[in-house]
Design a protein around this motif. Structure first.
Motif, PDB file in Angstrom:
ATOM      1  N   GLY A  88      42.767  30.334 -11.204  1.00 22.64           N
ATOM      2  CA  GLY A  88      42.365  31.733 -11.229  1.00 22.64           C
ATOM      3  C   GLY A  88      42.829  32.540 -10.029  1.00 22.64           C
ATOM      4  O   GLY A  88      43.491  33.581 -10.189  1.00 22.64           O
ATOM      5  N   PRO A  89      42.512  32.115  -8.794  1.00 26.17           N
ATOM      6  CA  PRO A  89      42.948  32.894  -7.626  1.00 26.17           C
ATOM      7  C   PRO A  89      44.460  32.989  -7.488  1.00 26.17           C
ATOM      8  O   PRO A  89      44.971  33.978  -6.953  1.00 26.17           O
ATOM      9  CB  PRO A  89      42.354  32.106  -6.444  1.00 26.17           C
ATOM     10  N   LEU A  90      45.178  31.975  -7.966  1.00 26.68           N
ATOM     11  CA  LEU A  90      46.635  32.004  -7.871  1.00 26.68           C
ATOM     12  C   LEU A  90      47.242  33.001  -8.853  1.00 26.68           C
ATOM     13  O   LEU A  90      48.228  33.671  -8.561  1.00 26.68           O
ATOM     14  CB  LEU A  90      47.217  30.619  -8.151  1.00 26.68           C
ATOM     15  N   LEU A  91      46.665  33.088 -10.055  1.00 24.31           N
ATOM     16  CA  LEU A  91      47.261  33.870 -11.125  1.00 24.31           C
ATOM     17  C   LEU A  91      46.846  35.333 -11.127  1.00 24.31           C
ATOM     18  O   LEU A  91      47.605  36.195 -11.566  1.00 24.31           O
ATOM     19  CB  LEU A  91      46.893  33.253 -12.482  1.00 24.31           C
ATOM     20  N   ALA A  92      45.645  35.618 -10.651  1.00 26.68           N
ATOM     21  CA  ALA A  92      45.088  36.950 -10.838  1.00 26.68           C
ATOM     22  C   ALA A  92      45.730  38.004  -9.951  1.00 26.68           C
ATOM     23  O   ALA A  92      45.843  39.165 -10.327  1.00 26.68           O
ATOM     24  CB  ALA A  92      43.585  36.927 -10.606  1.00 26.68           C
ATOM     25  N   GLY A  93      46.172  37.627  -8.773  1.00 21.17           N
ATOM     26  CA  GLY A  93      46.694  38.603  -7.836  1.00 21.17           C
ATOM     27  C   GLY A  93      45.570  39.269  -7.072  1.00 21.17           C
ATOM     28  O   GLY A  93      44.464  39.441  -7.581  1.00 21.17           O
ATOM     29  N   GLY A  94      45.829  39.638  -5.836  1.00 20.19           N
ATOM     30  CA  GLY A  94      44.825  40.317  -5.023  1.00 20.19           C
ATOM     31  C   GLY A  94      43.798  39.407  -4.399  1.00 20.19           C
ATOM     32  O   GLY A  94      42.881  39.879  -3.717  1.00 20.19           O
ATOM     33  N   ALA A  95      43.906  38.088  -4.618  1.00 19.73           N
ATOM     34  CA  ALA A  95      42.949  37.159  -4.009  1.00 19.73           C
ATOM     35  C   ALA A  95      43.228  37.028  -2.516  1.00 19.73           C
ATOM     36  O   ALA A  95      44.366  37.175  -2.064  1.00 19.73           O
ATOM     37  CB  ALA A  95      43.052  35.790  -4.679  1.00 19.73           C
ATOM     38  N   VAL A 132      59.545  14.111 -17.821  1.00 21.42           N
ATOM     39  CA  VAL A 132      60.741  13.290 -17.604  1.00 21.42           C
ATOM     40  C   VAL A 132      61.660  13.878 -16.539  1.00 21.42           C
ATOM     41  O   VAL A 132      62.449  13.149 -15.929  1.00 21.42           O
ATOM     42  CB  VAL A 132      61.520  13.099 -18.929  1.00 21.42           C
ATOM     43  N   ASP A 133      61.587  15.162 -16.297  1.00 17.74           N
ATOM     44  CA  ASP A 133      62.408  15.794 -15.262  1.00 17.74           C
ATOM     45  C   ASP A 133      61.736  15.759 -13.902  1.00 17.74           C
ATOM     46  O   ASP A 133      62.316  16.196 -12.909  1.00 17.74           O
ATOM     47  CB  ASP A 133      62.699  17.254 -15.667  1.00 17.74           C
ATOM     48  N   GLY A 134      60.515  15.228 -13.835  1.00 16.87           N
ATOM     49  CA  GLY A 134      59.773  15.244 -12.582  1.00 16.87           C
ATOM     50  C   GLY A 134      58.990  16.514 -12.357  1.00 16.87           C
ATOM     51  O   GLY A 134      58.329  16.664 -11.323  1.00 16.87           O
ATOM     52  N   ALA A 135      59.052  17.470 -13.308  1.00 19.10           N
ATOM     53  CA  ALA A 135      58.263  18.702 -13.184  1.00 19.10           C
ATOM     54  C   ALA A 135      56.788  18.384 -13.379  1.00 19.10           C
ATOM     55  O   ALA A 135      56.422  17.513 -14.166  1.00 19.10           O
ATOM     56  CB  ALA A 135      58.729  19.732 -14.204  1.00 19.10           C
ATOM     57  N   ARG A 136      55.944  19.100 -12.658  1.00 21.17           N
ATOM     58  CA  ARG A 136      54.489  18.946 -12.791  1.00 21.17           C
ATOM     59  C   ARG A 136      53.923  20.251 -13.328  1.00 21.17           C
ATOM     60  O   ARG A 136      54.270  21.332 -12.861  1.00 21.17           O
ATOM     61  CB  ARG A 136      53.867  18.590 -11.444  1.00 21.17           C
ATOM     62  N   TRP A 137      53.027  20.126 -14.323  1.00 21.02           N
ATOM     63  CA  TRP A 137      52.481  21.279 -15.039  1.00 21.02           C
ATOM     64  C   TRP A 137      50.970  21.335 -14.840  1.00 21.02           C
ATOM     65  O   TRP A 137      50.291  20.325 -14.949  1.00 21.02           O
ATOM     66  CB  TRP A 137      52.764  21.176 -16.536  1.00 21.02           C
ATOM     67  N   TRP A 138      50.459  22.547 -14.597  1.00 22.89           N
ATOM     68  CA  TRP A 138      49.020  22.775 -14.528  1.00 22.89           C
ATOM     69  C   TRP A 138      48.669  23.884 -15.525  1.00 22.89           C
ATOM     70  O   TRP A 138      49.031  25.050 -15.323  1.00 22.89           O
ATOM     71  CB  TRP A 138      48.600  23.214 -13.126  1.00 22.89           C
ATOM     72  N   TRP A 139      47.978  23.506 -16.611  1.00 23.48           N
ATOM     73  CA  TRP A 139      47.582  24.482 -17.629  1.00 23.48           C
ATOM     74  C   TRP A 139      46.217  25.041 -17.299  1.00 23.48           C
ATOM     75  O   TRP A 139      45.290  24.300 -16.986  1.00 23.48           O
ATOM     76  CB  TRP A 139      47.560  23.834 -19.012  1.00 23.48           C
ATOM     77  N   GLY A 140      46.092  26.360 -17.424  1.00 27.89           N
ATOM     78  CA  GLY A 140      44.832  27.002 -17.085  1.00 27.89           C
ATOM     79  C   GLY A 140      44.038  27.481 -18.281  1.00 27.89           C
ATOM     80  O   GLY A 140      43.057  28.189 -18.105  1.00 27.89           O
ATOM     81  N   GLY A 141      44.469  27.142 -19.488  1.00 30.12           N
ATOM     82  CA  GLY A 141      43.734  27.598 -20.663  1.00 30.12           C
ATOM     83  C   GLY A 141      44.047  29.044 -20.973  1.00 30.12           C
ATOM     84  O   GLY A 141      45.092  29.576 -20.604  1.00 30.12           O
ATOM     85  N   ALA A 142      43.114  29.722 -21.647  1.00 30.14           N
ATOM     86  CA  ALA A 142      43.336  31.096 -22.104  1.00 30.14           C
ATOM     87  C   ALA A 142      43.605  32.009 -20.927  1.00 30.14           C
ATOM     88  O   ALA A 142      42.951  31.939 -19.893  1.00 30.14           O
ATOM     89  CB  ALA A 142      42.123  31.586 -22.888  1.00 30.14           C
ATOM     90  N   ASP A 143      44.576  32.879 -21.105  1.00 31.23           N
ATOM     91  CA  ASP A 143      44.978  33.830 -20.083  1.00 31.23           C
ATOM     92  C   ASP A 143      44.347  35.171 -20.387  1.00 31.23           C
ATOM     93  O   ASP A 143      44.686  35.809 -21.363  1.00 31.23           O
ATOM     94  CB  ASP A 143      46.513  33.939 -20.099  1.00 31.23           C
ATOM     95  N   GLY A 144      43.440  35.621 -19.526  1.00 33.19           N
ATOM     96  CA  GLY A 144      42.741  36.872 -19.794  1.00 33.19           C
ATOM     97  C   GLY A 144      43.392  38.086 -19.188  1.00 33.19           C
ATOM     98  O   GLY A 144      42.809  39.156 -19.182  1.00 33.19           O
ATOM     99  N   SER A 145      44.621  37.942 -18.671  1.00 33.01           N
ATOM    100  CA  SER A 145      45.258  39.093 -18.045  1.00 33.01           C
ATOM    101  C   SER A 145      45.721  40.088 -19.093  1.00 33.01           C
ATOM    102  O   SER A 145      45.984  39.738 -20.229  1.00 33.01           O
ATOM    103  CB  SER A 145      46.462  38.638 -17.213  1.00 33.01           C
ATOM    104  N   PRO A 146      45.869  41.357 -18.690  1.00 28.19           N
ATOM    105  CA  PRO A 146      46.297  42.368 -19.645  1.00 28.19           C
ATOM    106  C   PRO A 146      47.779  42.368 -19.920  1.00 28.19           C
ATOM    107  O   PRO A 146      48.247  43.116 -20.758  1.00 28.19           O
ATOM    108  CB  PRO A 146      45.885  43.692 -18.964  1.00 28.19           C
TER     109      PRO A 146
END
Length: 260
Positions: A12-19, A59-73
């Motif tokens: 949340g704090p990473l995605l929302a902006g202004g944190a 397989v590429d070594g990428a790491r993913w973090w899913w945050g569920g539903a995105d409530g941004s406009p």
């Protein structure tokens, strides 16, 4: 790819902006995100496909973090109304193959539509990347399963970011075209698209459309008359290409194809 309520709260704090910077830093530590790295944000317009969320790097070594539903406009001044309720968002620490591999991975899983942000260098830049990924999503054609990178759709991204100007552009350039019956309109639009995709070659466009090259030539001349713009004048061609993008992204389809 990782997912869970704990990740969603930390993202949340990473995605929302202004944190506050200390909250961003704490969230990044909690997620295990390096202070410096190659990050991208993915915003999907539909639920994550079954099997897309797994623990550990892919397989590429990428790491993913899913945050569920995105409530941004979505950051497009209302352009995406009705299209954000089912959004899902992920932060990706890219592997050696970069964002192209992340896009390929999503396509392999049948995800989409989806937008992928430009690469950023730290968790502090993830919020800006999130906004850009949402804009990239808005450049996907309604009902499609496209996964697109913002950098591949910059002109369309400008259009969806200013919907009032997009509407004006469509009316100004394609106004007379839009008054045609759907079959006629669709035929001219399809011909223009084929001509553009064939690098401006009438002969190749004719082969693609399965008609005589004179038929393509005549359709293009008619489109020029209707729009009062010439395909041979670069600035006027830009108008036509941008208006075509607006039409493609419009909720009103060009209409069913017709003969001619």
């Amino acid at each position: 790819m990782r997912r869970g309520t704990r990740y969603g709260a930390l993202l949340g704090p990473l995605l929302a902006g202004g944190a506050r910077p200390d909250l961003v830093e704490r969230a990044a530590r909690g997620l295990g995100l390096p202070e410096r790295g190659r990050y991208a944000v993915v915003v999907l317009g539909a639920p994550v496909p079954e099997g897309a969320v797994v623990e550990g790097p892919d397989v590429d070594g990428a790491r993913w973090w899913w945050g569920g539903a995105d409530g941004s406009p979505g950051g497009a001044e209302g352009r995406g109304e009705g299209r954000e309720e089912s959004r899902e968002v992920a932060v990706v620490l890219l592997g050696p193959a970069g964002p192209d591999r992340a896009v390929a991975r999503l396509r392999e899983l049948g995800a989409g539509p989806g937008g992928v942000s430009p690469v950023v260098g730290s968790p502090a830049e993830v919020a800006a990347a999130h906004r850009l990924a949402g804009t990239a999503l808005l450049t996907c054609e309604p009902g499609s399963r496209e996964i697109v990178r913002l950098d591949e759709r910059l002109p369309a991204a400008l259009l969806v970011s200013r919907p009032e100007l997009s509407t004006r552009l469509l009316a100004e350039v394609f106004g007379p075209l839009l008054t045609l019956v759907p079959a006629e309109r669709s035929l001219l639009v399809e011909t223009l698209e084929a001509w553009l995709e064939c690098g401006g070659s009438v002969g190749r466009a004719a082969a693609r459309l399965g008609c005589h090259r004179n038929t393509v030539f005549n359709r293009l001349r008619r489109l020029e008359r209707l729009t009062a713009r010439s395909l041979s004048r670069p600035r006027e061609l830009v108008d036509l290409v941008l208006a075509l993008d607006v039409l493609r992204l419009s909720s009103a389809p060009a209409g069913p194809g017709g003969g001619g």
